[in-house]
Motif scaffolding. Structure first.
Motif, PDB file in Angstrom:
ATOM      1  N   LEU A  91       0.811  -1.344   0.198  1.00  0.00           N
ATOM      2  CA  LEU A  91       0.106   0.166   0.021  1.00  0.00           C
ATOM      3  C   LEU A  91       0.873   1.375   0.070  1.00  0.00           C
ATOM      4  CD1 LEU A  91      -2.828  -1.104   2.602  1.00  0.00           C
ATOM      5  CD2 LEU A  91      -3.083  -1.046   0.082  1.00  0.00           C
ATOM      6  N   ASP A  92       2.023   1.217   0.758  1.00  0.00           N
ATOM      7  CA  ASP A  92       3.074   2.230   0.539  1.00  0.00           C
ATOM      8  C   ASP A  92       3.418   2.548  -0.782  1.00  0.00           C
ATOM      9  OD1 ASP A  92       3.310   3.729   2.993  1.00  0.00           O
ATOM     10  OD2 ASP A  92       4.873   2.234   3.965  1.00  0.00           O
ATOM     11  N   PHE A  93       3.652   1.563  -1.645  1.00  0.00           N
ATOM     12  CA  PHE A  93       4.074   1.528  -3.024  1.00  0.00           C
ATOM     13  C   PHE A  93       2.779   2.190  -3.769  1.00  0.00           C
ATOM     14  CE2 PHE A  93       3.630  -0.423  -7.387  1.00  0.00           C
ATOM     15  CZ  PHE A  93       4.764   0.059  -7.930  1.00  0.00           C
ATOM     16  N   ALA A  94       1.710   1.970  -3.477  1.00  0.00           N
ATOM     17  CA  ALA A  94       0.477   2.467  -4.175  1.00  0.00           C
ATOM     18  C   ALA A  94       0.366   3.874  -4.083  1.00  0.00           C
ATOM     19  CB  ALA A  94      -0.615   1.803  -3.966  1.00  0.00           C
ATOM     20  N   PHE A  95       0.329   4.369  -2.489  1.00  0.00           N
ATOM     21  CA  PHE A  95      -0.180   5.570  -2.363  1.00  0.00           C
ATOM     22  C   PHE A  95       1.084   6.604  -1.924  1.00  0.00           C
ATOM     23  CE2 PHE A  95      -3.790   2.950  -0.783  1.00  0.00           C
ATOM     24  CZ  PHE A  95      -4.545   3.343  -1.742  1.00  0.00           C
ATOM     25  N   ALA A  96       2.184   6.242  -1.133  1.00  0.00           N
ATOM     26  CA  ALA A  96       3.354   7.108  -0.742  1.00  0.00           C
ATOM     27  C   ALA A  96       4.280   7.170  -2.055  1.00  0.00           C
ATOM     28  CB  ALA A  96       4.043   6.475   0.318  1.00  0.00           C
ATOM     29  N   ASP A  97       4.662   6.059  -2.626  1.00  0.00           N
ATOM     30  CA  ASP A  97       5.300   6.133  -3.748  1.00  0.00           C
ATOM     31  C   ASP A  97       4.708   6.562  -5.072  1.00  0.00           C
ATOM     32  OD1 ASP A  97       7.468   5.119  -2.108  1.00  0.00           O
ATOM     33  OD2 ASP A  97       7.380   2.912  -3.017  1.00  0.00           O
ATOM     34  N   GLY A  98       3.422   6.485  -4.977  1.00  0.00           N
ATOM     35  CA  GLY A  98       2.557   6.630  -6.177  1.00  0.00           C
ATOM     36  C   GLY A  98       2.016   8.185  -6.279  1.00  0.00           C
ATOM     37  N   ALA A  99       2.311   8.987  -5.076  1.00  0.00           N
ATOM     38  CA  ALA A  99       2.054  10.152  -5.248  1.00  0.00           C
ATOM     39  C   ALA A  99       2.966  11.087  -6.079  1.00  0.00           C
ATOM     40  CB  ALA A  99       2.305  10.788  -3.653  1.00  0.00           C
ATOM     41  N   PHE A 130      -3.090  11.617   4.026  1.00  0.00           N
ATOM     42  CA  PHE A 130      -3.598  10.817   2.867  1.00  0.00           C
ATOM     43  C   PHE A 130      -3.055   9.304   2.808  1.00  0.00           C
ATOM     44  CE2 PHE A 130      -3.010   9.525  -1.386  1.00  0.00           C
ATOM     45  CZ  PHE A 130      -4.173   9.422  -2.031  1.00  0.00           C
ATOM     46  N   VAL A 131      -1.934   9.062   3.007  1.00  0.00           N
ATOM     47  CA  VAL A 131      -1.640   7.515   3.109  1.00  0.00           C
ATOM     48  C   VAL A 131      -2.168   6.892   4.163  1.00  0.00           C
ATOM     49  CG1 VAL A 131       0.716   6.222   3.177  1.00  0.00           C
ATOM     50  CG2 VAL A 131       0.917   8.258   1.928  1.00  0.00           C
ATOM     51  N   ALA A 132      -2.206   7.337   5.449  1.00  0.00           N
ATOM     52  CA  ALA A 132      -2.403   6.655   6.456  1.00  0.00           C
ATOM     53  C   ALA A 132      -4.471   6.335   6.144  1.00  0.00           C
ATOM     54  CB  ALA A 132      -2.305   7.334   7.776  1.00  0.00           C
ATOM     55  N   GLY A 133      -4.978   7.449   5.539  1.00  0.00           N
ATOM     56  CA  GLY A 133      -6.178   7.104   5.283  1.00  0.00           C
ATOM     57  C   GLY A 133      -6.832   6.454   4.544  1.00  0.00           C
ATOM     58  N   ALA A 142       0.936  15.577 -11.837  1.00  0.00           N
ATOM     59  CA  ALA A 142       0.155  14.558 -10.837  1.00  0.00           C
ATOM     60  C   ALA A 142       0.375  13.267 -11.621  1.00  0.00           C
ATOM     61  CB  ALA A 142      -1.333  15.182 -11.055  1.00  0.00           C
ATOM     62  N   PHE A 143       0.053  12.391 -10.891  1.00  0.00           N
ATOM     63  CA  PHE A 143       0.095  11.025 -11.254  1.00  0.00           C
ATOM     64  C   PHE A 143      -1.277  10.413 -11.201  1.00  0.00           C
ATOM     65  CE2 PHE A 143       4.745  10.673 -10.069  1.00  0.00           C
ATOM     66  CZ  PHE A 143       5.047  11.095 -11.261  1.00  0.00           C
ATOM     67  N   HIS A 144      -1.685   9.331 -10.784  1.00  0.00           N
ATOM     68  CA  HIS A 144      -3.104   9.017 -10.794  1.00  0.00           C
ATOM     69  C   HIS A 144      -3.793   9.140  -9.750  1.00  0.00           C
ATOM     70  CE1 HIS A 144      -6.161   5.954 -11.863  1.00  0.00           C
ATOM     71  NE2 HIS A 144      -6.328   5.480 -10.731  1.00  0.00           N
ATOM     72  N   TRP A 145      -3.428   9.670  -8.385  1.00  0.00           N
ATOM     73  CA  TRP A 145      -4.251  10.224  -7.372  1.00  0.00           C
ATOM     74  C   TRP A 145      -4.374  11.748  -7.630  1.00  0.00           C
ATOM     75  CZ3 TRP A 145      -5.683   5.719  -6.511  1.00  0.00           C
ATOM     76  CH2 TRP A 145      -4.846   4.565  -6.173  1.00  0.00           C
TER      77      TRP A 145
END
Length: 280
Positions: free
Chosen positions: A167-175, A183-186, A258-261
């Motif tokens: 999930l870090d890969f998706a949300f932290a690295d993906g920002a 945001f990542v914690a949420g 901006a990326f996907h998020w």
């Protein structure tokens, strides 16, 4: 100041919706005047309504803002026995709007929430007045490898640390740039902290079905369309947004940095573009 995911959760209500004959609890966040034009924000996978925490409240002074958690996601019911596909999410969204006595509305959608929004706009064009699509799934643009991977049965038995890293890969690295820790914690919360979260994540991912967007009759959509598209997104590429505009009519705004998020990466710009496009 943006709410934490705990504050957002505390502010949510819920309604019972029908999914293929199953009564399913659907959580939603609501803000703004009850008699104002409704704007419904729809998230994708593997997010939940909190994706819109920096955008939706900015419109609440002028609109009735509704932000559901799709069934199986966020704080909505996440157990077994009901479908999570885009077809089912369209059905659940329709049921929530019926429960809230909302007949006509605007839709703002991201990722697979866009698939549900596009289906609803095609099947009930008289109800959807304006439609905003942000890096949505459409046509044959999905699923992507990350989602397919977390849809494997082994996700349900994965250790907390391994899932946390994914999930870090998706949300932290993906920002784009440094990710907001809130945001990542949420985004992690439903899958790591709620009971049954890992299994719910696997169920949500495996329910992705490309047929549910390839079968849409896009020419039946009559809503005014705006595509707010992060042009650097490698998952839902900007060419698909251009195709939506070509088939439906409307406007494309390409967002850089901006990326996907994109509702998180460009929250201020996103809210400003919505304010300029949506009609009260």
């Amino acid at each position: 100041m943006t709410q934490t995911h705990t504050e957002w959760t505390d502010a949510q209500s819920s309604a019972t919706v029908d999914v293929d004959g199953h009564d399913v609890e659907m959580a939603y966040y609501e803000d703004g005047p009850a008699d104002a034009t409704p704007v419904v924000f729809v998230h994708g996978v593997p997010t939940w309504g909190y994706l819109w925490a920096k955008v939706a409240p900015e419109l609440a002074g002028e609109f009735r803002v509704i932000v559901p958690d799709m069934v199986g996601y966020g704080n909505s019911e996440n157990g077994e026995g009901f479908d999570r596909s885009i077809r089912a999410q369209e059905q659940a969204l329709d049921g929530l709007l019926e429960a809230l006595d909302i007949e006509t509305f605007h839709l703002v959608a991201h990722d697979i929430g866009g698939g549900a929004a596009l289906r609803l706009a095609a099947h009930q064009p008289h109800r959807v007045e304006q439609l905003v699509c942000s890096n949505v799934v459409c046509y044959d643009s999905w699923p992507v490898e990350f989602v397919s991977t977390i849809g494997l049965p082994k996700t349900a038995g994965m250790g907390d640390e391994e899932l946390d890293a994914k999930l870090d890969f998706a949300f932290a690295d993906g920002a784009y740039g440094e990710a907001d820790p809130d945001f990542v914690a949420g985004m992690k919360y439903p899958w790591l902290e709620r009971e049954g979260g890992k299994r719910a994540l696997a169920r949500a991912a495996v329910a992705t079905n490309t047929n549910h967007t390839t079968e849409i009759t896009y020419e039946d959509i009559t809503a005014d369309l705006l595509c707010l598209w992060a042009e650097a997104d490698q998952m839902q590429q900007v060419e698909y947004g251009e195709r939506l505009v070509e088939d439906i009519g409307g406007e494309m705004i390409r967002l850089d940095e901006a990326f996907h998020w994109v509702p998180e990466d460009r929250a201020e710009t996103f809210a400003s573009e919505l304010d300029g496009f949506l009609e009260p």
